[in-house]
Write a protein that holds these residues in place. Structure first.
Motif, PDB file in Angstrom:
ATOM      1  N   SER A  98     -18.425 -15.894  13.679  1.00 47.73           N
ATOM      2  CA  SER A  98     -17.095 -16.258  14.152  1.00 47.73           C
ATOM      3  C   SER A  98     -16.467 -15.108  14.930  1.00 47.73           C
ATOM      4  O   SER A  98     -16.905 -13.949  14.831  1.00 47.73           O
ATOM      5  N   ASP A  99     -15.439 -15.435  15.686  1.00 42.31           N
ATOM      6  CA  ASP A  99     -14.713 -14.394  16.418  1.00 42.31           C
ATOM      7  C   ASP A  99     -14.094 -13.390  15.445  1.00 42.31           C
ATOM      8  O   ASP A  99     -14.020 -12.188  15.739  1.00 42.31           O
ATOM      9  N   GLU A 100     -13.673 -13.879  14.298  1.00 43.40           N
ATOM     10  CA  GLU A 100     -13.082 -12.990  13.290  1.00 43.40           C
ATOM     11  C   GLU A 100     -14.112 -11.988  12.781  1.00 43.40           C
ATOM     12  O   GLU A 100     -13.825 -10.793  12.667  1.00 43.40           O
ATOM     13  N   GLU A 101     -15.323 -12.467  12.484  1.00 36.77           N
ATOM     14  CA  GLU A 101     -16.390 -11.565  12.045  1.00 36.77           C
ATOM     15  C   GLU A 101     -16.751 -10.567  13.136  1.00 36.77           C
ATOM     16  O   GLU A 101     -16.996  -9.389  12.867  1.00 36.77           O
ATOM     17  N   CYS A 102     -16.765 -11.046  14.364  1.00 38.69           N
ATOM     18  CA  CYS A 102     -17.072 -10.169  15.496  1.00 38.69           C
ATOM     19  C   CYS A 102     -16.054  -9.038  15.583  1.00 38.69           C
ATOM     20  O   CYS A 102     -16.418  -7.878  15.771  1.00 38.69           O
ATOM     21  N   ASP A 103     -14.777  -9.363  15.411  1.00 38.01           N
ATOM     22  CA  ASP A 103     -13.722  -8.341  15.465  1.00 38.01           C
ATOM     23  C   ASP A 103     -13.883  -7.328  14.335  1.00 38.01           C
ATOM     24  O   ASP A 103     -13.672  -6.119  14.539  1.00 38.01           O
ATOM     25  N   ILE A 104     -14.266  -7.802  13.150  1.00 40.82           N
ATOM     26  CA  ILE A 104     -14.462  -6.906  12.005  1.00 40.82           C
ATOM     27  C   ILE A 104     -15.581  -5.912  12.301  1.00 40.82           C
ATOM     28  O   ILE A 104     -15.458  -4.707  12.039  1.00 40.82           O
ATOM     29  N   ILE A 105     -16.681  -6.416  12.855  1.00 40.94           N
ATOM     30  CA  ILE A 105     -17.818  -5.553  13.175  1.00 40.94           C
ATOM     31  C   ILE A 105     -17.425  -4.507  14.221  1.00 40.94           C
ATOM     32  O   ILE A 105     -17.719  -3.313  14.075  1.00 40.94           O
ATOM     33  N   LYS A 106     -16.737  -4.927  15.259  1.00 38.57           N
ATOM     34  CA  LYS A 106     -16.360  -4.001  16.330  1.00 38.57           C
ATOM     35  C   LYS A 106     -15.358  -2.960  15.838  1.00 38.57           C
ATOM     36  O   LYS A 106     -15.424  -1.791  16.221  1.00 38.57           O
ATOM     37  N   GLN A 107     -14.439  -3.380  14.960  1.00 35.43           N
ATOM     38  CA  GLN A 107     -13.482  -2.428  14.402  1.00 35.43           C
ATOM     39  C   GLN A 107     -14.186  -1.402  13.510  1.00 35.43           C
ATOM     40  O   GLN A 107     -13.863  -0.209  13.547  1.00 35.43           O
ATOM     41  N   SER A 108     -15.141  -1.868  12.710  1.00 41.78           N
ATOM     42  CA  SER A 108     -15.892  -0.953  11.849  1.00 41.78           C
ATOM     43  C   SER A 108     -16.692   0.033  12.683  1.00 41.78           C
ATOM     44  O   SER A 108     -16.698   1.244  12.401  1.00 41.78           O
ATOM     45  N   ALA A 109     -17.350  -0.451  13.712  1.00 46.84           N
ATOM     46  CA  ALA A 109     -18.140   0.427  14.580  1.00 46.84           C
ATOM     47  C   ALA A 109     -17.242   1.453  15.266  1.00 46.84           C
ATOM     48  O   ALA A 109     -17.606   2.629  15.399  1.00 46.84           O
ATOM     49  N   LEU A 152     -21.230  -2.930   8.008  1.00 47.38           N
ATOM     50  CA  LEU A 152     -22.262  -3.153   9.021  1.00 47.38           C
ATOM     51  C   LEU A 152     -23.635  -3.365   8.385  1.00 47.38           C
ATOM     52  O   LEU A 152     -24.410  -4.208   8.847  1.00 47.38           O
ATOM     53  N   CYS A 153     -23.910  -2.606   7.329  1.00 46.40           N
ATOM     54  CA  CYS A 153     -25.212  -2.750   6.657  1.00 46.40           C
ATOM     55  C   CYS A 153     -25.382  -4.141   6.057  1.00 46.40           C
ATOM     56  O   CYS A 153     -26.495  -4.671   5.981  1.00 46.40           O
ATOM     57  N   ASN A 154     -24.283  -4.738   5.634  1.00 48.80           N
ATOM     58  CA  ASN A 154     -24.360  -6.060   5.008  1.00 48.80           C
ATOM     59  C   ASN A 154     -24.915  -7.114   5.955  1.00 48.80           C
ATOM     60  O   ASN A 154     -25.489  -8.125   5.499  1.00 48.80           O
ATOM     61  N   TYR A 155     -24.756  -6.885   7.253  1.00 43.78           N
ATOM     62  CA  TYR A 155     -25.271  -7.861   8.212  1.00 43.78           C
ATOM     63  C   TYR A 155     -26.783  -7.765   8.363  1.00 43.78           C
ATOM     64  O   TYR A 155     -27.397  -8.628   8.984  1.00 43.78           O
ATOM     65  N   ALA A 156     -27.381  -6.745   7.798  1.00 38.83           N
ATOM     66  CA  ALA A 156     -28.839  -6.641   7.799  1.00 38.83           C
ATOM     67  C   ALA A 156     -29.437  -7.131   6.484  1.00 38.83           C
ATOM     68  O   ALA A 156     -30.631  -7.380   6.393  1.00 38.83           O
ATOM     69  N   MET A 157     -28.609  -7.295   5.465  1.00 37.25           N
ATOM     70  CA  MET A 157     -29.087  -7.614   4.121  1.00 37.25           C
ATOM     71  C   MET A 157     -29.954  -8.879   4.031  1.00 37.25           C
ATOM     72  O   MET A 157     -30.960  -8.896   3.329  1.00 37.25           O
ATOM     73  N   PRO A 158     -29.603  -9.968   4.739  1.00 37.88           N
ATOM     74  CA  PRO A 158     -30.440 -11.173   4.591  1.00 37.88           C
ATOM     75  C   PRO A 158     -31.886 -10.975   4.994  1.00 37.88           C
ATOM     76  O   PRO A 158     -32.747 -11.781   4.645  1.00 37.88           O
ATOM     77  N   TYR A 159     -32.175  -9.903   5.728  1.00 37.17           N
ATOM     78  CA  TYR A 159     -33.531  -9.699   6.225  1.00 37.17           C
ATOM     79  C   TYR A 159     -34.153  -8.406   5.695  1.00 37.17           C
ATOM     80  O   TYR A 159     -35.131  -7.917   6.252  1.00 37.17           O
ATOM     81  N   MET A 160     -33.565  -7.853   4.621  1.00 38.20           N
ATOM     82  CA  MET A 160     -34.074  -6.595   4.103  1.00 38.20           C
ATOM     83  C   MET A 160     -35.497  -6.719   3.568  1.00 38.20           C
ATOM     84  O   MET A 160     -36.199  -5.739   3.432  1.00 38.20           O
ATOM     85  N   ASP A 161     -35.924  -7.963   3.243  1.00 38.41           N
ATOM     86  CA  ASP A 161     -37.304  -8.150   2.783  1.00 38.41           C
ATOM     87  C   ASP A 161     -38.282  -8.111   3.950  1.00 38.41           C
ATOM     88  O   ASP A 161     -39.497  -8.060   3.765  1.00 38.41           O
TER      89      ASP A 161
END
Length: 267
Positions: A20-31, A210-219
């Motif tokens: 979502s646009d909201e998630e996108c804003d969260i990621i960009k703000q964190s970065a 930011l790391c949480n967005y990689a979690m689904p594929y950590m395996d």
């Protein structure tokens, strides 16, 4: 075009996730917050490097050598200007936190007040190193800033600081430049560490986001993952994170620098 996160897997597969646009804003703000502290660290390291140049020159620009005032003045100017830039960066990007700490350190430490005044003095009036004296017993050279010279150009200084300098002149006619620089460095490290105690834990939280967005594929081993927003702008998230953790490793004070800190009982 929706915002997406692209994961590049070790097996060369590519996984795209719409967000979502909201998630996108969260990621960009964190970065943005993470990138900000890497820049903040650079200002500290630059000031440390310039202080080290001055300390090394104090040690070599002494007995039996040609007194190179121009070189030492250049080193002093460098760290004073670095200090001014460090202040400006924090006042812009960490305004609330810095305002509280700046008041605390300005009121508590003569070194902060004098460095702030000397930066203006050296920029608009004259260079720092004006006189030296040689101690034959200790075989050391003392670099001095005559207080009277500073007071001649005190119009831009705070009245309270002018009074402080006049009072100081009654007991000593000059400032020992090396001792002052060491006192400033000791004060600066206390200030900087208080800043980091507040900023770093908050930045670690942003990294977790930011790391949480990689979690689904950590395996599945990921080589990189990045965000592409609906404007087509890219944010390479693992590069942002890796740069931050590499920068964190540089903040510890080196043994070479620690020897220039004043001990608590120094007068």
């Amino acid at each position: 075009m929706p915002s997406i996160i692209i994961h590049f897997l070790m097996n060369h597969d590519k996984v795209k996730i719409e967000i979502s646009d909201e998630e996108c804003d969260i990621i960009k703000q964190s970065a943005s917050k993470i990138n900000m502290i890497t820049s903040e660290t650079d200002y500290c390291l630059m000031l440390r490097d310039n202080l080290l140049d001055a300390f090394n020159d104090f040690a070599t620009n002494g007995p039996g050598t040609d007194k190179n005032f121009n070189r030492l003045n250049r080193y002093i100017m460098n760290w004073l200007n670095s200090f001014y830039a460090w202040i400006g960066f924090h006042e812009r990007h960490y305004k609330d936190l810095f305002s509280v700490l700046k008041t605390k350190y300005y009121d508590t430490y003569f070194e902060y007040r004098f460095a702030y005044a000397m930066r203006k003095f050296t920029t608009h009036q004259a260079l720092c190193v004006r006189r030296t004296t040689f101690d034959a017993l200790k075989e050391t050279t003392r670099f001095e800033i005559p207080i009277n010279d500073i007071l001649k150009y005190s119009k831009e200084m705070k009245k309270s600081f002018i009074v402080e300098l006049i009072s100081l002149k009654d007991t000593c006619e000059f400032i020992d430049l090396e001792k002052f620089t060491r006192g400033f460095f000791t004060m600066f490290e206390l200030f900087q560490n208080e800043l980091w105690e507040a900023i770093i834990p908050q930045t670690d939280i942003e990294c977790e986001k930011l790391c949480n967005y990689a979690m689904p594929y950590m395996d599945k081993p990921i080589t990189r993952y990045y965000l592409i927003d609906n404007n087509g702008d890219e944010t390479n998230m693992n590069t942002v994170i890796n740069h931050y953790f590499k920068k964190k490793k540089t903040i510890s004070l080196s043994e070479e620098m620690k020897k220039f800190l004043l001990s608590p009982d120094s007068s």
